[in-house]
Scaffold this motif. Structure first.
Motif, PDB file in Angstrom:
ATOM      1  N   ALA A 160       6.293  -3.668  -0.726  1.00  0.00           N
ATOM      2  CA  ALA A 160       5.346  -3.843  -1.702  1.00  0.00           C
ATOM      3  C   ALA A 160       3.983  -3.009  -2.220  1.00  0.00           C
ATOM      4  CB  ALA A 160       5.140  -5.076  -1.813  1.00  0.00           C
ATOM      5  N   ILE A 161       3.673  -1.960  -2.769  1.00  0.00           N
ATOM      6  CA  ILE A 161       2.662  -1.271  -2.334  1.00  0.00           C
ATOM      7  C   ILE A 161       1.573  -2.113  -4.204  1.00  0.00           C
ATOM      8  CG2 ILE A 161       1.212   0.743  -3.462  1.00  0.00           C
ATOM      9  CD1 ILE A 161       3.199   2.072  -2.540  1.00  0.00           C
ATOM     10  N   ALA A 194       2.645 -13.524  -5.397  1.00  0.00           N
ATOM     11  CA  ALA A 194       3.396 -11.852  -6.109  1.00  0.00           C
ATOM     12  C   ALA A 194       4.523 -11.573  -4.881  1.00  0.00           C
ATOM     13  CB  ALA A 194       1.928 -11.167  -6.439  1.00  0.00           C
ATOM     14  N   LEU A 195       3.577 -11.771  -3.617  1.00  0.00           N
ATOM     15  CA  LEU A 195       4.587 -11.016  -2.203  1.00  0.00           C
ATOM     16  C   LEU A 195       5.877 -11.629  -3.040  1.00  0.00           C
ATOM     17  CD1 LEU A 195       4.833  -9.196  -0.234  1.00  0.00           C
ATOM     18  CD2 LEU A 195       3.659 -10.519   1.385  1.00  0.00           C
ATOM     19  N   LEU A 196       5.821 -12.847  -2.562  1.00  0.00           N
ATOM     20  CA  LEU A 196       7.087 -13.812  -2.284  1.00  0.00           C
ATOM     21  C   LEU A 196       7.597 -13.186  -3.270  1.00  0.00           C
ATOM     22  CD1 LEU A 196       7.466 -16.208  -0.029  1.00  0.00           C
ATOM     23  CD2 LEU A 196       6.908 -17.602  -1.598  1.00  0.00           C
ATOM     24  N   LEU A 197       7.570 -13.206  -4.520  1.00  0.00           N
ATOM     25  CA  LEU A 197       8.477 -13.430  -5.804  1.00  0.00           C
ATOM     26  C   LEU A 197       9.333 -12.209  -5.741  1.00  0.00           C
ATOM     27  CD1 LEU A 197       9.038 -15.279  -8.680  1.00  0.00           C
ATOM     28  CD2 LEU A 197       7.647 -13.484  -9.851  1.00  0.00           C
ATOM     29  N   TYR A 198       8.174 -11.185  -5.044  1.00  0.00           N
ATOM     30  CA  TYR A 198       8.792  -9.514  -4.957  1.00  0.00           C
ATOM     31  C   TYR A 198       9.697  -9.631  -3.920  1.00  0.00           C
ATOM     32  CZ  TYR A 198       8.783  -5.262  -3.675  1.00  0.00           C
ATOM     33  OH  TYR A 198       8.385  -2.996  -3.867  1.00  0.00           O
ATOM     34  N   LEU A 242       2.516  -4.493 -12.188  1.00  0.00           N
ATOM     35  CA  LEU A 242       2.238  -6.112 -12.724  1.00  0.00           C
ATOM     36  C   LEU A 242       0.589  -6.670 -12.085  1.00  0.00           C
ATOM     37  CD1 LEU A 242       5.780  -8.186 -12.028  1.00  0.00           C
ATOM     38  CD2 LEU A 242       4.419  -6.588 -14.026  1.00  0.00           C
ATOM     39  N   PRO A 243      -0.469  -6.779 -13.265  1.00  0.00           N
ATOM     40  CA  PRO A 243      -1.542  -6.815 -13.249  1.00  0.00           C
ATOM     41  C   PRO A 243      -1.452  -7.990 -12.223  1.00  0.00           C
ATOM     42  CG  PRO A 243      -1.193  -6.533 -15.226  1.00  0.00           C
ATOM     43  CD  PRO A 243      -0.048  -6.747 -14.865  1.00  0.00           C
ATOM     44  N   PHE A 261       1.802  -3.220  -7.698  1.00  0.00           N
ATOM     45  CA  PHE A 261       1.168  -4.629  -9.168  1.00  0.00           C
ATOM     46  C   PHE A 261       0.007  -3.652  -8.339  1.00  0.00           C
ATOM     47  CE2 PHE A 261       4.283  -6.811  -6.218  1.00  0.00           C
ATOM     48  CZ  PHE A 261       4.727  -7.927  -6.908  1.00  0.00           C
ATOM     49  N   PHE A 262      -1.093  -4.377  -9.663  1.00  0.00           N
ATOM     50  CA  PHE A 262      -2.204  -3.763  -9.429  1.00  0.00           C
ATOM     51  C   PHE A 262      -3.449  -4.938  -9.857  1.00  0.00           C
ATOM     52  CE2 PHE A 262      -6.022  -1.501 -11.874  1.00  0.00           C
ATOM     53  CZ  PHE A 262      -5.772  -0.638 -11.448  1.00  0.00           C
ATOM     54  N   LEU A 263      -5.081  -4.828  -8.786  1.00  0.00           N
ATOM     55  CA  LEU A 263      -5.551  -5.795  -8.645  1.00  0.00           C
ATOM     56  C   LEU A 263      -6.591  -5.542  -9.638  1.00  0.00           C
ATOM     57  CD1 LEU A 263      -5.105  -5.948  -4.870  1.00  0.00           C
ATOM     58  CD2 LEU A 263      -3.849  -7.312  -6.045  1.00  0.00           C
TER      59      LEU A 263
END
Ligand SMILES: Nc1ncnc2c1ncn2[C@@H]1O[C@H](COP(=O)(O)OP(=O)(O)O[C@H]2O[C@H](CO)[C@@H](O)[C@H](O)[C@H]2O)[C@@H](O)[C@H]1O
Length: 475
Positions: A294-295, A436-440, A393-394, A370-372
């Motif tokens: 994931a990036i 987010a990472l877990l869902l990804y 995804l933000p 994802f965007f932080l």
């Protein structure tokens, strides 16, 4: 109201495609263009900086000289909107717009009070009698004051009204009174003096503008609180009846993955294969390995506002996971050095590019998952809108415009477009990153649904224009 008879002078210190340091420029281009499309007679005025793009195409159209002030006027066009450039080499022929070696120019108060002052003779010289002068942020804060105190009685400006839009109230333009000494002598500058004879340019704009708006409804509400007003809650509460919040639109002509010229491959909801190409190209460009972890992307000015202290704290733990984080930004040298240090510690996982690059900004929006935006405060925020449009995804803090534009997965899984957290701490940000990472990793189908919703989300200027039109009418 017959739009073509309605004249708007849009005054801004930066305008996208000509000179830009942040989100103000995006709005200062997109909003006038949207108004023009509705038939309004809108024109923009900004300083003629050294770094103006298309400088050589600027046409000198007039000049003005009085005993107090002199400047040239050149013109460029964006689409069919005229942009008047106030030419004064001492003030504006400098390498950067506001700073030198990371510090604001010592005479910024004088430079932008001059710019604000120039607006009036510019209108007279060009015989453009605005119904509304639309000011933006502290740089233009003296315009409403000058309109009321110097020009209200004049035949030319007797029907002109002013509006000021607050894009970021943390920057107020507070300068010693001497910097305003070149304003007309009959003006009573003393009435603007605060502690130690300082003048607060944004506060002046808020005091004297006929109407005030902030760039999102939540930010307008925050501005009325002690905590969220950057010290302006007293004056803003005095003017509460004239304050509103209007959400910025997003300029989809610049930010559309189907047409974006910066991308190595375009994509759309029906064919997302181009996003994979963008991802690979981004990894190559920033020197990270081409694998499919994931990036997480960031594009921002390096300031406290953007939550870098939380981000750095969270990354120290988050980077133990199998992820890539890519950050592009310029600004605070201390934050930059912390980020460089962290990227040396995790060269395979964190790429920090200290640069201002439009191309990289577009590529990060497209190539990231994802965007932080863990902002401390965020008047509106545009990058989360761009992210949504690029199916990236933000992950945002529930503040200002971020709160108004991103729907959290846990709060509302059926309509979610991202991840939202409340508390401004590294730990809560870390929790969201892990969420987010877990869902990804475990529910790619849920991520896919969110991406589908994200890419269809629209924040159109057409939806905000009726509110601006109403504001103008009320003014
Ligand atoms: N290193 C870099 N390289 C390339 N591009 C970069 C960059 N750093 C920033 N940008 C660009 O600058 C813009 C930043 O816009 P934002 O709205 O997110 O924040 P900003 O705080 O500047 O604007 C303020 O004004 C806007 C407009 O009203 C509000 O949305 C916001 O909340 C408020 O703080 C984006 O277009 C972004 O891509």
């Amino acid at each position: 109201m017959n739009n073509s008879n309605f004249k708007i002078l849009f005054v801004a210190s930066e305008v996208e495609s000509l000179a830009k340091t942040g989100g103000l420029a995006d709005v200062a281009k997109a909003l006038p263009l949207a108004l023009k499309e509705q038939g309004f007679d809108v024109r923009i005025v900004m300083p003629f900086y050294k770094s103006i793009n298309r400088r050589e195409q600027a046409k000198s159209i007039a000049s003005y000289q009085s005993h107090t002030i002199g400047f040239g006027i050149s013109e460029l066009k964006i689409a069919d909107v005229p942009v008047y450039l106030v030419e004064h080499d001492d003030y504006f022929l400098r390498d950067e717009l506001y700073t030198e070696n990371g510090h604001g120019f010592a005479d910024n108060g004088e430079r932008f009070s001059f710019f604000s002052q120039a607006v009036f003779p510019l209108c007279e010289t060009l015989d453009f009698k605005p119904d509304i002068i639309h000011c933006n942020d502290w740089h233009t804060g003296l315009v409403p004051f000058l309109l009321e105190k110097q020009y209200r009685g004049s035949e030319f400006f007797k029907d002109t009204r002013s509006v000021i839009t607050i894009h970021n109230a943390a920057y107020q333009g507070i300068f010693p009174g001497q910097q305003f000494a070149k304003l007309e002598s009959q003006l009573n500058i003393d009435e603007l003096y605060e502690d130690h004879h300082a003048v607060n340019m944004l506060k002046t704009g808020i005091r004297f503008a006929n109407k005030i708006n902030a760039v999102s409804p939540s930010y307008a509400a925050e501005l009325l609180t002690h905590l969220g007003s950057h010290g302006l809650s007293d004056i803003l509460n005095e003017r509460a009846d004239d304050l509103s919040g209007i959400l910025n639109g997003c300029d989809y002509s610049d930010w559309d993955p189907q047409t974006d010229p910066y991308l190595p491959s375009n994509y759309s909801q029906s064919d997302m294969s181009g996003k994979t190409v963008c991802r690979q190209s981004l990894q190559i460009k920033v020197g990270l390995e081409q694998n499919d972890v994931a990036i997480f992307g960031v594009v921002a000015r390096l300031t406290e506002q953007k939550g870098f202290h939380m981000l750095i704290e969270a990354l120290e733990d988050f980077l133990i996971h199998d992820v890539q984080v890519i950050i592009v930004g310029t600004g605070d040298p201390k934050l930059a050095s912390q980020l460089h240090q962290l990227s040396q510690q995790y060269p395979q996982k964190l790429a920090f590019i200290e640069a201002y690059s439009n191309e990289l900004a577009h590529l990060i929006e497209a190539g990231s998952d994802f965007f932080l935006m863990p902002s401390v405060f965020e008047p509106c925020g545009l990058n989360q809108m761009y992210s949504l449009a690029y199916a990236t995804l933000p992950i945002v803090r529930a503040v200002g415009g971020l709160k108004d534009t991103v729907i959290d997965y846990d709060q509302n899984p059926e309509q979610a477009t991202g991840f939202v957290f409340e508390q401004p701490s590294g730990q809560t940000l870390l929790n969201s990153l892990r969420r987010a990472l877990l869902l990804y990793l475990e529910h790619p189908d849920a991520i896919q649904d969110m991406c589908d919703r994200a890419i269809q989300t629209r924040f159109l200027w057409q939806d905000s224009l009726p509110q601006y039109t109403e504001l103008y009418k009320q003014a």
